[in-house]
Scaffold this motif. Structure first.
Motif, mmCIF file in Angstrom:
data_model
loop_
_atom_site.group_PDB
_atom_site.id
_atom_site.type_symbol
_atom_site.label_atom_id
_atom_site.label_comp_id
_atom_site.label_asym_id
_atom_site.label_seq_id
_atom_site.Cartn_x
_atom_site.Cartn_y
_atom_site.Cartn_z
ATOM 1 N N PRO A 89 -64.172 -35.896 -3.076
ATOM 2 C CA PRO A 89 -63.559 -37.435 -3.079
ATOM 3 C C PRO A 89 -62.260 -37.390 -4.126
ATOM 4 C CG PRO A 89 -65.570 -37.271 -4.042
ATOM 5 C CD PRO A 89 -65.190 -35.895 -3.587
ATOM 6 N N GLY A 90 -61.676 -38.736 -3.933
ATOM 7 C CA GLY A 90 -60.629 -39.043 -4.981
ATOM 8 C C GLY A 90 -59.492 -39.569 -4.124
ATOM 9 N N ALA A 91 -58.195 -40.064 -5.208
ATOM 10 C CA ALA A 91 -57.008 -40.093 -4.466
ATOM 11 C C ALA A 91 -56.099 -39.035 -4.273
ATOM 12 C CB ALA A 91 -56.423 -41.159 -5.374
ATOM 13 N N VAL A 104 -34.202 -33.667 8.611
ATOM 14 C CA VAL A 104 -35.658 -33.681 8.004
ATOM 15 C C VAL A 104 -35.851 -34.829 7.461
ATOM 16 C CG1 VAL A 104 -37.362 -32.537 6.669
ATOM 17 C CG2 VAL A 104 -35.465 -31.314 7.707
ATOM 18 N N GLN A 105 -37.097 -35.440 7.968
ATOM 19 C CA GLN A 105 -37.452 -36.999 7.311
ATOM 20 C C GLN A 105 -38.701 -36.622 6.615
ATOM 21 O OE1 GLN A 105 -37.543 -39.816 10.647
ATOM 22 N NE2 GLN A 105 -35.429 -39.838 10.590
ATOM 23 N N THR A 106 -39.090 -37.283 5.492
ATOM 24 C CA THR A 106 -40.088 -37.151 4.583
ATOM 25 C C THR A 106 -40.797 -38.317 4.519
ATOM 26 O OG1 THR A 106 -39.246 -35.301 3.596
ATOM 27 C CG2 THR A 106 -41.074 -36.276 2.542
ATOM 28 N N GLY A 107 -41.911 -38.375 4.728
ATOM 29 C CA GLY A 107 -42.936 -39.496 4.639
ATOM 30 C C GLY A 107 -43.995 -39.096 3.381
ATOM 31 N N VAL A 108 -44.357 -40.147 2.636
ATOM 32 C CA VAL A 108 -45.382 -39.978 1.521
ATOM 33 C C VAL A 108 -46.501 -41.143 1.698
ATOM 34 C CG1 VAL A 108 -46.237 -39.855 -0.871
ATOM 35 C CG2 VAL A 108 -43.698 -39.163 -0.040
ATOM 36 N N PHE A 109 -47.563 -40.710 1.942
ATOM 37 C CA PHE A 109 -48.846 -41.462 2.172
ATOM 38 C C PHE A 109 -49.980 -41.315 1.082
ATOM 39 C CE2 PHE A 109 -46.787 -40.007 6.030
ATOM 40 C CZ PHE A 109 -46.254 -41.156 6.645
ATOM 41 N N ARG A 110 -50.719 -42.342 0.645
ATOM 42 C CA ARG A 110 -51.680 -42.337 -0.360
ATOM 43 C C ARG A 110 -52.773 -42.743 0.358
ATOM 44 N NH1 ARG A 110 -54.633 -45.103 -4.119
ATOM 45 N NH2 ARG A 110 -55.113 -43.937 -5.950
ATOM 46 N N VAL A 111 -54.088 -41.966 0.070
ATOM 47 C CA VAL A 111 -55.170 -42.302 0.778
ATOM 48 C C VAL A 111 -56.333 -41.950 -0.329
ATOM 49 C CG1 VAL A 111 -54.496 -41.280 3.219
ATOM 50 C CG2 VAL A 111 -55.588 -39.824 1.727
ATOM 51 N N THR A 112 -57.479 -42.750 0.044
ATOM 52 C CA THR A 112 -58.530 -42.682 -0.913
ATOM 53 C C THR A 112 -59.734 -41.994 -0.078
ATOM 54 O OG1 THR A 112 -57.860 -44.359 -2.074
ATOM 55 C CG2 THR A 112 -60.265 -43.775 -2.441
ATOM 56 N N VAL A 113 -60.192 -41.001 -0.656
ATOM 57 C CA VAL A 113 -61.356 -40.142 0.038
ATOM 58 C C VAL A 113 -62.810 -40.540 -0.657
ATOM 59 C CG1 VAL A 113 -62.192 -37.963 0.892
ATOM 60 C CG2 VAL A 113 -59.766 -38.441 0.885
#
Length: 114
Positions: A89-91, A104-113
């Protein structure tokens, strides 16, 4: 999201008018690449849409299945799923790269598990 369960992180690229992009290309032999990184840096995984198999092995398998692999263009979907099971678990941050119209396209996503 829950730790220790495999999930498919789906990513899609859309045009400015809201429709799915139709000019997707392979990037280094894959529909895309993703890096799953726990924010404390204790977890790192480089994942492909087909799973985490070595690219060299995938290229050999593609050539054996299709002797013309790499010699013709395929219509690629604008959406791709990266199979991954978060070990703790964690960020996390998920860095995704896909190629569209030669760029090239770059995406950054933040999720909490949990």
């Amino acid at each position: 999201l829950q730790a220790e369960r495999v999930a498919g992180s789906r990513i899609a690229i859309f045009r400015g008018d809201g429709k799915p992009a139709q000019d997707m290309e392979l990037y280094m032999g894959m529909q895309g690449h993703a890096a799953f990184v726990r924010e404390d840096r204790s977890v790192f995984a480089h994942v492909h849409p087909t799973g985490s198999i070595p690219m060299a092995a995938l290229q050999i398998a593609q050539k054996q299945a299709d002797p013309h692999a790499g010699h013709h263009m395929h219509s690629l979907p604008a959406e791709v799923s990266f199979p991954y099971g978060f070990p703790q678990p964690g960020a996390y941050r998920i860095y995704v790269q896909m190629k569209r119209a030669g760029r090239v396209q770059t995406g950054v996503f933040r999720v909490t598990v949990r």
